[in-house]
Motif scaffolding. Structure first.
Motif, mmCIF file in Angstrom:
data_model
loop_
_atom_site.group_PDB
_atom_site.id
_atom_site.type_symbol
_atom_site.label_atom_id
_atom_site.label_comp_id
_atom_site.label_asym_id
_atom_site.label_seq_id
_atom_site.Cartn_x
_atom_site.Cartn_y
_atom_site.Cartn_z
ATOM 1 N N VAL A 441 0.853 -1.184 0.000
ATOM 2 C CA VAL A 441 0.000 0.000 0.000
ATOM 3 C C VAL A 441 0.890 1.235 0.000
ATOM 4 C CG1 VAL A 441 -1.795 1.267 1.225
ATOM 5 C CG2 VAL A 441 -1.807 -1.236 1.243
ATOM 6 N N MET A 442 0.741 2.067 -1.049
ATOM 7 C CA MET A 442 1.552 3.275 -1.195
ATOM 8 C C MET A 442 0.640 4.498 -1.284
ATOM 9 S SD MET A 442 4.823 2.491 -1.388
ATOM 10 C CE MET A 442 5.455 3.972 -2.155
ATOM 11 N N ASP A 443 1.150 5.619 -0.784
ATOM 12 C CA ASP A 443 0.459 6.898 -0.894
ATOM 13 C C ASP A 443 1.066 7.653 -2.076
ATOM 14 O OD1 ASP A 443 -0.834 9.283 -0.625
ATOM 15 O OD2 ASP A 443 -0.516 9.486 1.524
ATOM 16 N N ILE A 444 0.347 7.685 -3.207
ATOM 17 C CA ILE A 444 0.833 8.320 -4.425
ATOM 18 C C ILE A 444 -0.093 9.474 -4.780
ATOM 19 C CG2 ILE A 444 1.402 8.003 -6.863
ATOM 20 C CD1 ILE A 444 1.890 5.061 -6.273
ATOM 21 N N GLU A 445 0.447 10.690 -4.695
ATOM 22 C CA GLU A 445 -0.310 11.913 -5.004
ATOM 23 C C GLU A 445 -1.600 11.980 -4.196
ATOM 24 O OE1 GLU A 445 -0.861 12.174 -9.187
ATOM 25 O OE2 GLU A 445 1.268 12.501 -9.612
ATOM 26 N N GLY A 446 -1.492 11.660 -2.917
ATOM 27 C CA GLY A 446 -2.628 11.768 -2.023
ATOM 28 C C GLY A 446 -3.607 10.624 -2.099
ATOM 29 N N MET A 447 -3.349 9.622 -2.924
ATOM 30 C CA MET A 447 -4.249 8.484 -3.077
ATOM 31 C C MET A 447 -3.518 7.207 -2.671
ATOM 32 S SD MET A 447 -7.060 9.856 -4.243
ATOM 33 C CE MET A 447 -7.951 8.454 -4.913
ATOM 34 N N LYS A 448 -4.189 6.357 -1.902
ATOM 35 C CA LYS A 448 -3.616 5.075 -1.522
ATOM 36 C C LYS A 448 -3.808 4.070 -2.653
ATOM 37 C CE LYS A 448 -3.762 5.383 3.511
ATOM 38 N NZ LYS A 448 -4.191 4.732 4.773
ATOM 39 N N GLN A 449 -2.681 3.479 -3.071
ATOM 40 C CA GLN A 449 -2.716 2.536 -4.179
ATOM 41 C C GLN A 449 -1.905 1.301 -3.832
ATOM 42 O OE1 GLN A 449 -1.583 4.355 -7.892
ATOM 43 N NE2 GLN A 449 -2.593 6.296 -7.410
ATOM 44 N N LEU A 450 -2.280 0.178 -4.463
ATOM 45 C CA LEU A 450 -1.537 -1.067 -4.300
ATOM 46 C C LEU A 450 -0.506 -1.170 -5.419
ATOM 47 C CD1 LEU A 450 -4.229 -3.733 -3.302
ATOM 48 C CD2 LEU A 450 -2.336 -2.902 -1.908
ATOM 49 N N VAL A 451 0.745 -1.387 -5.027
ATOM 50 C CA VAL A 451 1.846 -1.483 -5.988
ATOM 51 C C VAL A 451 2.498 -2.848 -5.821
ATOM 52 C CG1 VAL A 451 4.036 -0.510 -6.728
ATOM 53 C CG2 VAL A 451 2.230 1.007 -5.903
ATOM 54 N N GLU A 452 2.595 -3.599 -6.916
ATOM 55 C CA GLU A 452 3.266 -4.889 -6.874
ATOM 56 C C GLU A 452 4.779 -4.677 -6.856
ATOM 57 O OE1 GLU A 452 2.407 -8.072 -6.794
ATOM 58 O OE2 GLU A 452 0.236 -7.768 -6.655
ATOM 59 N N PHE A 453 5.454 -5.455 -5.987
ATOM 60 C CA PHE A 453 6.902 -5.307 -5.875
ATOM 61 C C PHE A 453 7.513 -6.647 -5.512
ATOM 62 C CE2 PHE A 453 10.756 -4.281 -3.375
ATOM 63 C CZ PHE A 453 11.462 -3.604 -4.369
ATOM 64 N N ASP A 454 8.645 -6.935 -6.128
ATOM 65 C CA ASP A 454 9.392 -8.158 -5.826
ATOM 66 C C ASP A 454 10.428 -7.816 -4.757
ATOM 67 O OD1 ASP A 454 10.622 -10.555 -5.720
ATOM 68 O OD2 ASP A 454 11.470 -10.498 -7.743
#
Length: 577
Positions: A441-454
Motif C-alpha cells: 500500500v503506497m500513498d501516491i499523489e494523495g491516493m492510496k494505491q496497491l503497488v506490486e513489488f518483488d
C-alpha cells in the motif's frame, strides 16, 4: 532424561547470571517489585507501619515520557538518489512504506515505551522478530499471500548471549531466547515440524520458572490431575546460530530433553534480535538499570518515614498516670465519676493523677528525609524544575534548567536510536528473505494505491537506516516548521515549495491541496497571458463610439497608428482628440 546440547548452553547462561554480583535474577526481581510499590517484601517488621513513597516510579515514568514525547520514525535511504521508474515508486520508497505499515501493526510507539521501561527497571530490553506463516497480511483480499513479520519484547532475563562479555549482537556465536508456553501448543508445533513421536511425548509440564522475571513470573495456574490434560506449561529455548559456511542464521527450538525443530536455515544474514541497555556496563552484555542505584535510598526513606510514623503513633497522645494507692482504676469516659480515697494529711487531689509529656522528636530526622529525597532526584537529573514542581515566575530560567536536566538522558536516547535502527536492519533483511512478490500500500499523489513489488530485489541492495526517536526529533521538527514559516513570510519560498517540505501529518490531504493550488496558478497564468496579447485593430476600433469611429476613418494614417497604439495600452480610454 538426558539433556540436549542446546540445553547445556542454556544452563551455562544461567550459571553466568547467578555468578554476577549482585545476583542478576535477584536484582531484576527486586527492581520490578520496588517499581510496582512492593517495597517491604523481604523486611519483617511487625510493629512498624509500612509507608511507600515511590520516588523510583516517579522518576522513571518522567524519564520515559521525556524520551517518547513523539513518535518513532525510521527512514531507509538508498546509496544514490532514485526517482520514479516508469511512474512506479522506487525500492526505497516501497521499503519505507512497508516498514511504516509494520510499525503501525506492531503498535511501535507502545512497544518503544515498554522497552524503555524494561531497560530502566531491569537494565535490558530485547526485541525478537520472526516470520509468522499463519498470518494473512491482507485478510481475504489476497488469499494466496501468507506470512508476515511479527514482533515481541522479551525480558532480558530470558536472553543469553554466547559471548556474555560482549553486548553487541553481531559476532555472537549463538543467542538463546527462553520462555514458557502451554504444553499443548508446544506439541502442536512439534507435529507441524514433523518431530519424532518420542520427542513429542517428552514435552511435559515442568516447574522451571525460578528464573522468570518478577515474583508473579514464579506463580502459575495449578495443573489439573486429569488424564490427558495438557493445561500445564513447559520451558522452551530458541537458539540462533551463525552458519559460517552459508553466512546465514540457523535456528533450533527445544525443551530440556528433546527438539521441537532443529537446525533450520532461516536465510537471514543477521540475528533477528535487537538488544538495548539503559546504561552499558564494561565486559558484560547486561546493562545497569536506573532503578538499581535508587534502591538503597528508597529503603532509607521508607524506613525513616516508618519510624517517624511509629513515634507519632506512640507519643502523639499524652499518657495518663495515676496513684494506684489512692485509686483502683482509671477511666477516660466523659462524665464518669472517679472514686478517690486516702486524701488526708499530705495527699492532695493534685497528687492523684496526671499526664506524661511526650518526648520531642528531633527536627534533623525530617530534614534528613527531605535531603535524601531531594538529592536522589538531583543526582538522577529529575529536579523539581524538570518535574514542573516550581512556581512559574521566571520561565526562561525554568526552561534552561529543564534543558540542562535532560542531559543525563542523552545516553539512553542514543541507545534507543541504535535499537530502532537495529530493528530496521532486521526488517530489511526479513522483507528481502521472506516476502517475495506481493502488493504494498503506497500513498501516491494523495491516493492510496496497491503497488506490486518483488522484495527479493532488496537482497542485492544497500540502504542506510536512520532513526528519529523521541523528544529531539519532535523539537527539531518544530524548529524546521518555524524556519519554513519565516521563509514563506519573507517571500523566499513560494507556497508549493513550502507545502512540499511540511510533514504530511501536519496538513491533511496535502497532495490534493498542492494539486488544486497548482491548477489555480495555471489558470491565472493563462488569463494573464491572454490579457498580455495585443488585440486586433478592428476589435479596438469597435470599442470606440460612432463619432470616434468616423473621426478615426477621416484621420491621416500616421494619426490612426498613434490612436491604435494608445488604445492597446491598459490606460487607453477613448480616442485622443
Amino acid at each position: 532424561m538426558e539433556q540436549t546440547k542446546d540445553w547445556e548452553l542454556y544452563e551455562a547462561g544461567k550459571r553466568y547470571n547467578n555468578r554476577l554480583e549482585p545476583n542478576y535474577y535477584d536484582t531484576v526481581t527486586a527492581n520490578l517489585e520496588f517499581f510496582n510499590g512492593n517495597q517491604w517484601r523481604n523486611l519483617k517488621v511487625e510493629k512498624l507501619p509500612q509507608p511507600v513513597f515511590n520516588i523510583i516510579k516517579r522518576v522513571i515514568t518522567f524519564f520515559i515520557a521525556s524520551l517518547t514525547s513523539s513518535k518513532s520514525k525510521l527512514h531507509l535511504e538508498p546509496l544514490t538518489d532514485t526517482d520514479l521508474v516508469d511512474g512506479q515508486p522506487s525500492p526505497a520508497e516501497i521499503a519505507n512504506a512497508q516498514i511504516q505499515t509494520l510499525f503501525e501493526k506492531f503498535k511501535m510507539d507502545f512497544k518503544v515505551k515498554d522497552a524503555l521501561f524494561d531497560a530502566a527497571i531491569t537494565g535490558d530490553a530485547c526485541a525478537h522478530l520472526y516470520f509468522d506463516m499463519s498470518k494473512k497480511p491482507y485478510g481475504k483480499a489476497f488469499k494466496d499471500i501468507k506470512g508476515e513479520i511479527s514482533f515481541e519484547l522479551v525480558d532480558g532475563a530470558n536472553v543469553y548471549f554466547g559471548n556474555a562479555n560482549n553486548p553487541k549482537v553481531e559476532g555472537q556465536p549463538y543467542i538463546i531466547i527462553s520462555g514458557r508456553d502451554m504444553v499443548a501448543n508446544l506439541k502442536d508445533e512439534a507435529k507441524r515440524f514433523k518431530a519424532n513421536q518420542s520427542d513429542i511425548d517428552n514435552i511435559q509440564s515442568d516447574h522451571l520458572y525460578l528464573e522468570q522475571s518478577a515474583d508473579a513470573g514464579k506463580i502459575e495456574v495449578e495443573e489439573l490431575d486429569i488424564e490427558g490434560d495438557e493445561t500445564g506449561k513447559a520451558l522452551y529455548i530458541i537458539i540462533y546460530r551463525l552458519n559460517k559456511e552459508k553466512g546465514t542464521i540457523h535456528v533450533s527450538k527445544s525443551i530440556e530433553s528433546s527438539y521441537i525443530y532443529k537446525d533450520i536455515d532461516t536465510g537471514l544474514q543477521g540475528y533477528p534480535v535487537a538488544w538495548m541497555n539503559w546504561e552499558k556496563q564494561k565486559n558484560q552484555y547486561h546493562g545497569r538499570a536506573l532503578c538499581t542505584g535508587m534502591l538503597p535510598n528508597q529503603i532509607f526513606i521508607n524506613r525513616m518515614f516508618a519510624m517517624v510514623m511509629y513515634h507519632l503513633m506512640m507519643t502523639a497522645f499524652p499518657k495518663a498516670v495515676y496513684n494506684a494507692d489512692l485509686m483502683s482504676s482509671w477511666s477516660n469516659e466523659i462524665g464518669m465519676a472517679i472514686p478517690v480515697s486516702g486524701l488526708g494529711g499530705e495527699n492532695s487531689i493534685n497528687n492523684v493523677a496526671g499526664y506524661l509529656n511526650p518526648g520531642n522528636m528531633s527536627n534533623q530526622i525530617i530534614q534528613a528525609i527531605e535531603l535524601a529525597m531531594e538529592y536522589t532526584k538531583e543526582m538522577l537529573g529529575a529536579s523539581d524544575a524538570a518535574l514542573g514542581n516550581v512556581d512559574p515566575k521566571n520561565t526562561s530560567a525554568i526552561i534552561a534548567v529543564q534543558k540542562s536536566s535532560s542531559v543525563p538522558l542523552e545516553n539512553p536516547r542514543a541507545n534507543l536510536y541504535e535499537w530502532i535502527e537495529d530493528i530496521g536492519q532486521i526488517l530489511f533483511d526479513m522483507m528481502g528473505t521472506y516476502y517475495g512478490q506481493r502488493p504494498v500500500v503506497m500513498d501516491i499523489e494523495g491516493m492510496k494505491q496497491l503497488v506490486e513489488f518483488d522484495f527479493n530485489q532488496l537482497k542485492d541492495m544497500w540502504f542506510n537506516i536512520r532513526a528519529d526517536v523521541g523528544e529531539s526529533s519532535y523539537w527539531s521538527e518544530i524548529a524546521a516548521l518555524q524556519t519554513l514559516d519565516r521563509l514563506l513570510e519573507g517571500k523566499y519560498l513560494d507556497i508549493i515549495d513550502y507545502l512540499d517540505r511540511v510533514p504530511d501529518e501536519y496538513i491533511p490531504q496535502k497532495q490534493e491541496l498542492i494539486s488544486k493550488i497548482q491548477e489555480r496558478m495555471q489558470q491565472q497564468e493563462a488569463m494573464q497571458a491572454q490579457q498580455s496579447q495585443p488585440m486586433d485593430p478592428a476589435s479596438l476600433i469597435q470599442q470606440l463610439s460612432p463619432e470616434e469611429q468616423q473621426a478615426f476613418q477621416n484621420a491621416p494614417p500616421e494619426v490612426q497608428n498613434q490612436i491604435l497604439s494608445q488604445l492597446q495600452t491598459p490606460q487607453g480610454q477613448g480616442m485622443p482628440m
